[in-house]
Design a protein around this motif. Sequence first.
Motif, mmCIF file in Angstrom:
data_model
loop_
_atom_site.group_PDB
_atom_site.id
_atom_site.type_symbol
_atom_site.label_atom_id
_atom_site.label_comp_id
_atom_site.label_asym_id
_atom_site.label_seq_id
_atom_site.Cartn_x
_atom_site.Cartn_y
_atom_site.Cartn_z
ATOM 1 N N ARG A 153 33.951 -51.809 75.302
ATOM 2 C CA ARG A 153 34.131 -52.070 73.869
ATOM 3 C C ARG A 153 33.828 -50.813 73.068
ATOM 4 N N PRO A 154 34.699 -50.415 72.148
ATOM 5 C CA PRO A 154 34.423 -49.226 71.329
ATOM 6 C C PRO A 154 33.190 -49.427 70.452
ATOM 7 N N THR A 155 32.330 -48.424 70.404
ATOM 8 C CA THR A 155 31.133 -48.452 69.563
ATOM 9 C C THR A 155 31.033 -47.130 68.824
ATOM 10 N N ALA A 156 30.033 -47.046 67.950
ATOM 11 C CA ALA A 156 29.834 -45.799 67.199
ATOM 12 C C ALA A 156 29.516 -44.632 68.137
ATOM 13 N N ASP A 157 28.907 -44.937 69.285
ATOM 14 C CA ASP A 157 28.552 -43.889 70.239
ATOM 15 C C ASP A 157 29.722 -43.478 71.129
ATOM 16 N N THR A 158 30.711 -44.352 71.271
ATOM 17 C CA THR A 158 31.797 -44.069 72.223
ATOM 18 C C THR A 158 33.141 -43.790 71.568
ATOM 19 N N ILE A 159 33.268 -44.016 70.266
ATOM 20 C CA ILE A 159 34.581 -43.896 69.635
ATOM 21 C C ILE A 159 35.126 -42.469 69.749
ATOM 22 N N GLU A 160 34.248 -41.472 69.759
ATOM 23 C CA GLU A 160 34.721 -40.093 69.893
ATOM 24 C C GLU A 160 35.373 -39.882 71.260
ATOM 25 N N SER A 161 34.733 -40.401 72.318
ATOM 26 C CA SER A 161 35.317 -40.285 73.660
ATOM 27 C C SER A 161 36.586 -41.115 73.790
ATOM 28 N N VAL A 162 36.602 -42.263 73.111
ATOM 29 C CA VAL A 162 37.792 -43.119 73.149
ATOM 30 C C VAL A 162 39.006 -42.348 72.642
ATOM 31 N N CYS A 163 38.831 -41.630 71.543
ATOM 32 C CA CYS A 163 39.957 -40.916 70.939
ATOM 33 C C CYS A 163 40.226 -39.576 71.621
ATOM 34 N N ARG A 164 39.169 -38.850 71.957
ATOM 35 C CA ARG A 164 39.364 -37.502 72.489
ATOM 36 C C ARG A 164 39.982 -37.519 73.891
ATOM 37 N N ASN A 165 39.583 -38.459 74.718
ATOM 38 C CA ASN A 165 40.026 -38.478 76.116
ATOM 39 C C ASN A 165 41.145 -39.478 76.380
ATOM 40 N N GLN A 166 41.829 -39.906 75.337
ATOM 41 C CA GLN A 166 42.844 -40.936 75.544
ATOM 42 C C GLN A 166 43.954 -40.465 76.490
ATOM 43 N N LYS A 167 44.355 -39.212 76.362
ATOM 44 C CA LYS A 167 45.436 -38.710 77.217
ATOM 45 C C LYS A 167 45.004 -38.566 78.670
ATOM 46 N N LEU A 168 43.689 -38.544 78.913
ATOM 47 C CA LEU A 168 43.196 -38.428 80.284
ATOM 48 C C LEU A 168 43.068 -39.783 80.970
ATOM 49 N N ARG A 169 43.120 -40.862 80.193
ATOM 50 C CA ARG A 169 43.033 -42.201 80.798
ATOM 51 C C ARG A 169 44.426 -42.688 81.153
ATOM 52 N N PRO A 170 44.590 -43.299 82.302
ATOM 53 C CA PRO A 170 45.938 -43.677 82.748
ATOM 54 C C PRO A 170 46.452 -44.949 82.096
ATOM 55 N N LEU A 171 47.755 -45.049 82.008
ATOM 56 C CA LEU A 171 48.436 -46.312 81.766
ATOM 57 C C LEU A 171 48.967 -46.794 83.117
ATOM 58 N N LYS A 180 45.610 -45.480 70.247
ATOM 59 C CA LYS A 180 46.358 -44.306 69.800
ATOM 60 C C LYS A 180 46.646 -44.384 68.304
ATOM 61 N N GLN A 181 47.002 -45.574 67.831
ATOM 62 C CA GLN A 181 47.273 -45.753 66.405
ATOM 63 C C GLN A 181 45.985 -45.662 65.586
ATOM 64 N N CYS A 182 44.902 -46.261 66.125
ATOM 65 C CA CYS A 182 43.638 -46.289 65.387
ATOM 66 C C CYS A 182 43.032 -44.895 65.244
ATOM 67 N N CYS A 183 43.193 -44.058 66.246
ATOM 68 C CA CYS A 183 42.549 -42.742 66.240
ATOM 69 C C CYS A 183 43.204 -41.766 65.267
ATOM 70 N N LYS A 184 44.333 -42.133 64.682
ATOM 71 C CA LYS A 184 44.985 -41.267 63.698
ATOM 72 C C LYS A 184 44.190 -41.192 62.412
ATOM 73 N N ASN A 185 43.396 -42.214 62.118
ATOM 74 C CA ASN A 185 42.558 -42.242 60.913
ATOM 75 C C ASN A 185 41.098 -42.276 61.352
ATOM 76 N N LYS A 186 40.408 -41.156 61.264
ATOM 77 C CA LYS A 186 39.049 -41.067 61.776
ATOM 78 C C LYS A 186 38.086 -41.996 61.051
ATOM 79 N N LYS A 187 38.280 -42.212 59.758
ATOM 80 C CA LYS A 187 37.342 -43.031 58.985
ATOM 81 C C LYS A 187 37.344 -44.490 59.440
ATOM 82 N N SER A 188 38.508 -45.007 59.744
ATOM 83 C CA SER A 188 38.596 -46.416 60.132
ATOM 84 C C SER A 188 38.836 -46.602 61.636
ATOM 85 N N ALA A 189 38.683 -45.524 62.383
ATOM 86 C CA ALA A 189 39.009 -45.584 63.817
ATOM 87 C C ALA A 189 38.171 -46.609 64.557
ATOM 88 N N LEU A 190 36.869 -46.675 64.274
ATOM 89 C CA LEU A 190 35.992 -47.577 65.020
ATOM 90 C C LEU A 190 36.333 -49.040 64.751
#
Length: 493
Positions: free
Chosen positions: A276-294, A323-333
Amino acid sequence: MKTVRSTMGSTWALVCSTALVLVLQSSTSRGHNITQQRVVTFDIAELMPEMERIPLQKEVDLSHFFNPEEFPIEQVMVSPPQPPLKETGQPSFRPRSFSSLPVPSYHVQFPLGRPTSDNLQAICDHSDHRPRYPPSFFPASGFGVDKLRADAVNDAEAWLSTCCKGIQMWEREVTLCCATQAWEWSVKKYCEEDLSIKHPWYHCCKLTDNSRLKCFSDDAPNPNYGPTEELPVQPLPSTTEFNFDQNACPSRSNRRRKVTKSSAPPKTDISFPPGRPTADTIESVCRNQKLRPLYTIKSLPGSGNEMLARQAKAINRIEKGFKQCCKNKKSALNCADQKWREELNKFCLAENGGQVNYPCCSEQSDQYSCFQQMSPDPYYNVTSAPEVLSLSKICDTYKIIKKRFPVGFPLKGFVTQCCPLSEQEKTACFTRLLQEMSQKLCVSRKATPTTVRRCCKLPSQETPECISKILMDALTKAANFLSQKKRKRCLIS
């Protein structure tokens, strides 16, 4: 002590009696009626000498009662020590005040290892010399996790013994198939019970399919099923019935065809559920998205993999939402958390409106915490490591570089001369060709890109490094292009 109290009581009684006698004598001598009330005074100081001669306390010599040689006074006044605890096969309990004594513990040899052709004989030969855990092994209350594991061991050993009874009439492969089914059924049953309880789950149960089975087998303290008990143990009946399906075992013809192929089941490669995305993990969620597989489900067989396909689709939808959420950093979490909850709600809802048979889907009040606890990577720490690039990657990407990311000089010489060589020889070959290429480019009268002309204006010793940087930039772009195409991963490897 009783003697001292008796002496004190009699002394005060004597004082009071003496005072009363004096009062009565005074009244009688004057001829007054004793029934009349009058004030009586007397000097207490006159009585003190008499009281001082009466001992209020007296030391008692205990030697009249105890022989000091046999009973030292330290032993008489201090409570006797506790008798030594008897050593038994059961864990012993001691008062908490004895802080230096060990806390009682119950060791259960859990889990059991996977049956194989190497340990099958030991499974059957040493069955009565491996531990069992009857109800009397534990106290009436507490130790719930240990009891659950003990029941799993007892059931598995009982089922394995049933398989061993057929070894005389079955082929060895059939007995092994029976033992494997019994072991896998014990793992499935244990995890179903473990995941239904609100407590820290066994880490292997968080995995699925073959990953879970491998985890159990790797954790086994006695994978070879060797004897660990000196005396034979009493077998215990199983609490659940096990039915061996001989039709599920590979036939002789299938075994002949698979002699040259691995008999291990296909390995599933999926990380579900995502954390689950949290304030502590949202940066990793967005930064490493391309490294996680589909995941692609095209390679899955049609039947028997419905749950795997359902998990893959849920992950793909969640990652698309991230991917859509990470485009807006303020509301990403808030956006990512909402998308995560929505997709897992869809995952638990079956097509017919019912509920999917997945452990967390039955947790109505704490469903999201269950998914978070089940996640193999709840904090988004585990991702595919970025590939280390080197000039040798030109051999794999030169066509993409030539078509999409041209560098302004030919790469055919690198490919034809260096790519057929070994990895160590490739490095020396590329270095040598770069030296030659930088000299030719700078003296050539042909039109060259601006980036190359800038390199030629540098001192001659810095030109090869500059040309190499141009080539590495093109390699990085080509690698990113390939990673986007290869991001979708097959579920079965």
